[in-house]
Design a protein around this motif. Structure first.
Motif, mmCIF file in Angstrom:
data_model
loop_
_atom_site.group_PDB
_atom_site.id
_atom_site.type_symbol
_atom_site.label_atom_id
_atom_site.label_comp_id
_atom_site.label_asym_id
_atom_site.label_seq_id
_atom_site.Cartn_x
_atom_site.Cartn_y
_atom_site.Cartn_z
ATOM 1 N N ASP A 176 4.595 4.156 8.178
ATOM 2 C CA ASP A 176 3.818 2.935 8.438
ATOM 3 C C ASP A 176 2.715 3.190 9.467
ATOM 4 O O ASP A 176 1.586 2.737 9.306
ATOM 5 C CB ASP A 176 4.719 1.807 8.927
ATOM 6 C CG ASP A 176 5.540 1.182 7.813
ATOM 7 O OD1 ASP A 176 5.164 1.362 6.628
ATOM 8 O OD2 ASP A 176 6.532 0.516 8.127
ATOM 9 N N ASP A 177 3.031 3.937 10.534
ATOM 10 C CA ASP A 177 2.028 4.250 11.557
ATOM 11 C C ASP A 177 0.911 5.114 10.980
ATOM 12 O O ASP A 177 -0.266 4.905 11.283
ATOM 13 C CB ASP A 177 2.665 4.964 12.747
ATOM 14 C CG ASP A 177 3.533 4.040 13.578
ATOM 15 O OD1 ASP A 177 3.351 2.802 13.482
ATOM 16 O OD2 ASP A 177 4.390 4.550 14.327
ATOM 17 N N LEU A 178 1.265 6.076 10.147
ATOM 18 C CA LEU A 178 0.251 6.926 9.516
ATOM 19 C C LEU A 178 -0.635 6.125 8.572
ATOM 20 O O LEU A 178 -1.851 6.308 8.529
ATOM 21 C CB LEU A 178 0.914 8.082 8.766
ATOM 22 C CG LEU A 178 1.558 9.156 9.634
ATOM 23 C CD1 LEU A 178 2.349 10.127 8.772
ATOM 24 C CD2 LEU A 178 0.517 9.887 10.440
ATOM 25 N N GLN A 179 -0.018 5.220 7.808
ATOM 26 C CA GLN A 179 -0.785 4.376 6.885
ATOM 27 C C GLN A 179 -1.764 3.492 7.653
ATOM 28 O O GLN A 179 -2.924 3.366 7.269
ATOM 29 C CB GLN A 179 0.160 3.524 6.053
ATOM 30 C CG GLN A 179 -0.547 2.661 5.040
ATOM 31 C CD GLN A 179 0.393 1.797 4.245
ATOM 32 O OE1 GLN A 179 1.469 1.440 4.714
ATOM 33 N NE2 GLN A 179 0.003 1.459 3.043
ATOM 34 N N LYS A 180 -1.314 2.902 8.754
ATOM 35 C CA LYS A 180 -2.201 2.056 9.566
ATOM 36 C C LYS A 180 -3.365 2.875 10.109
ATOM 37 O O LYS A 180 -4.509 2.403 10.118
ATOM 38 C CB LYS A 180 -1.423 1.423 10.714
ATOM 39 C CG LYS A 180 -0.503 0.322 10.274
ATOM 40 C CD LYS A 180 0.320 -0.191 11.442
ATOM 41 C CE LYS A 180 1.386 -1.147 10.961
ATOM 42 N NZ LYS A 180 2.309 -1.527 12.026
ATOM 43 N N TYR A 181 -3.099 4.090 10.573
ATOM 44 C CA TYR A 181 -4.155 4.942 11.126
ATOM 45 C C TYR A 181 -5.171 5.344 10.056
ATOM 46 O O TYR A 181 -6.378 5.327 10.293
ATOM 47 C CB TYR A 181 -3.542 6.191 11.761
ATOM 48 C CG TYR A 181 -4.575 7.213 12.158
ATOM 49 C CD1 TYR A 181 -5.405 6.998 13.257
ATOM 50 C CD2 TYR A 181 -4.736 8.378 11.426
ATOM 51 C CE1 TYR A 181 -6.370 7.926 13.616
ATOM 52 C CE2 TYR A 181 -5.700 9.313 11.783
ATOM 53 C CZ TYR A 181 -6.512 9.079 12.877
ATOM 54 O OH TYR A 181 -7.462 9.996 13.219
ATOM 55 N N LEU A 182 -4.700 5.694 8.879
ATOM 56 C CA LEU A 182 -5.577 6.204 7.827
ATOM 57 C C LEU A 182 -6.371 5.120 7.099
ATOM 58 O O LEU A 182 -7.513 5.351 6.704
ATOM 59 C CB LEU A 182 -4.766 7.002 6.808
ATOM 60 C CG LEU A 182 -4.203 8.332 7.307
ATOM 61 C CD1 LEU A 182 -3.252 8.920 6.270
ATOM 62 C CD2 LEU A 182 -5.325 9.301 7.626
ATOM 63 N N TYR A 183 -5.773 3.954 6.905
ATOM 64 C CA TYR A 183 -6.374 2.989 5.986
ATOM 65 C C TYR A 183 -6.803 1.651 6.584
ATOM 66 O O TYR A 183 -7.573 0.934 5.954
ATOM 67 C CB TYR A 183 -5.425 2.717 4.820
ATOM 68 C CG TYR A 183 -5.096 3.967 4.054
ATOM 69 C CD1 TYR A 183 -6.062 4.613 3.294
ATOM 70 C CD2 TYR A 183 -3.835 4.535 4.119
ATOM 71 C CE1 TYR A 183 -5.777 5.774 2.600
ATOM 72 C CE2 TYR A 183 -3.532 5.696 3.418
ATOM 73 C CZ TYR A 183 -4.502 6.304 2.667
ATOM 74 O OH TYR A 183 -4.222 7.463 1.989
ATOM 75 N N PHE A 184 -6.308 1.287 7.734
ATOM 76 C CA PHE A 184 -6.609 -0.040 8.265
ATOM 77 C C PHE A 184 -7.520 0.039 9.469
ATOM 78 O O PHE A 184 -7.222 0.718 10.446
ATOM 79 C CB PHE A 184 -5.316 -0.784 8.621
ATOM 80 C CG PHE A 184 -4.442 -1.028 7.423
ATOM 81 C CD1 PHE A 184 -4.795 -1.984 6.490
ATOM 82 C CD2 PHE A 184 -3.301 -0.294 7.220
ATOM 83 C CE1 PHE A 184 -4.004 -2.208 5.370
ATOM 84 C CE2 PHE A 184 -2.506 -0.499 6.102
ATOM 85 C CZ PHE A 184 -2.861 -1.460 5.177
ATOM 86 N N ARG A 185 -8.656 -0.639 9.398
ATOM 87 C CA ARG A 185 -9.633 -0.694 10.477
ATOM 88 C C ARG A 185 -9.949 -2.146 10.779
ATOM 89 O O ARG A 185 -9.782 -3.031 9.935
ATOM 90 C CB ARG A 185 -10.917 0.048 10.089
ATOM 91 C CG ARG A 185 -10.705 1.509 9.763
ATOM 92 C CD ARG A 185 -10.334 2.281 11.019
ATOM 93 N NE ARG A 185 -10.264 3.697 10.743
ATOM 94 C CZ ARG A 185 -9.177 4.434 10.874
ATOM 95 N NH1 ARG A 185 -8.066 3.878 11.262
ATOM 96 N NH2 ARG A 185 -9.184 5.718 10.638
ATOM 97 N N THR A 186 -10.466 -2.384 11.970
ATOM 98 C CA THR A 186 -10.766 -3.763 12.362
ATOM 99 C C THR A 186 -12.029 -4.281 11.687
ATOM 100 O O THR A 186 -12.147 -5.468 11.424
ATOM 101 C CB THR A 186 -10.942 -3.873 13.884
ATOM 102 O OG1 THR A 186 -11.989 -2.995 14.290
ATOM 103 C CG2 THR A 186 -9.661 -3.535 14.615
ATOM 104 N N ASN A 187 -13.008 -3.420 11.403
ATOM 105 C CA ASN A 187 -14.268 -3.812 10.769
ATOM 106 C C ASN A 187 -14.896 -5.011 11.457
ATOM 107 O O ASN A 187 -15.363 -5.946 10.805
ATOM 108 C CB ASN A 187 -14.065 -4.115 9.277
ATOM 109 C CG ASN A 187 -13.792 -2.870 8.484
ATOM 110 O OD1 ASN A 187 -14.316 -1.815 8.789
ATOM 111 N ND2 ASN A 187 -12.957 -2.991 7.470
ATOM 112 N N SER A 188 -14.914 -4.975 12.770
ATOM 113 C CA SER A 188 -15.472 -6.089 13.521
ATOM 114 C C SER A 188 -16.995 -6.054 13.504
ATOM 115 O O SER A 188 -17.600 -4.997 13.394
ATOM 116 C CB SER A 188 -14.964 -6.044 14.965
ATOM 117 O OG SER A 188 -15.364 -4.837 15.570
ATOM 118 N N GLY A 189 -17.597 -7.214 13.593
ATOM 119 C CA GLY A 189 -19.047 -7.313 13.674
ATOM 120 C C GLY A 189 -19.500 -7.185 15.118
ATOM 121 O O GLY A 189 -18.847 -7.677 16.021
ATOM 122 N N GLY A 190 -20.598 -6.490 15.334
ATOM 123 C CA GLY A 190 -21.114 -6.314 16.689
ATOM 124 C C GLY A 190 -20.993 -4.869 17.133
ATOM 125 O O GLY A 190 -21.030 -3.945 16.321
#
Length: 95
Positions: free
Chosen positions: A35-49
């Protein structure tokens, strides 16, 4: 196209670089869960600014860089060496 001001080579076109991803993501340990590896590889915040990103100058000096960029305007705010050690700048093993 972006122009990135490499601290070692000067201004270069974006095509010479490769964006690795968010500069704030911490690399999980070798014994991290799936789960930690999946979060690191695939999930980003994609925040504006303003964000911090990791880039490598793949068709230039080969240095790893931290680029501060505004995602709304695409303006580059700063570019620094990722590992800001003055003794290793521009010194790659394959040179």
């Amino acid at each position: 196209m972006l122009e990135i001001d490499c601290p070692f080579c000067g201004k270069r076109p974006e095509a010479e670089f490769w964006c690795i991803g968010e500069g704030t993501a911490s690399i999980p340990s070798l014994d991290a869960s799936a789960d930690d590896l999946q979060k690191y590889l695939y999930f980003r915040t994609n925040s504006g600014g303003e964000i911090s990103e990791r880039w490598v100058h793949r068709h230039g000096c080969g240095e790893w860089l931290t680029v501060r960029r505004n995602t709304k305007t695409n303006a580059i705010l700063s570019v620094t060496f990722m590992n800001d050690d003055a003794n290793t700048r521009g010194q790659r093993e394959d040179r």
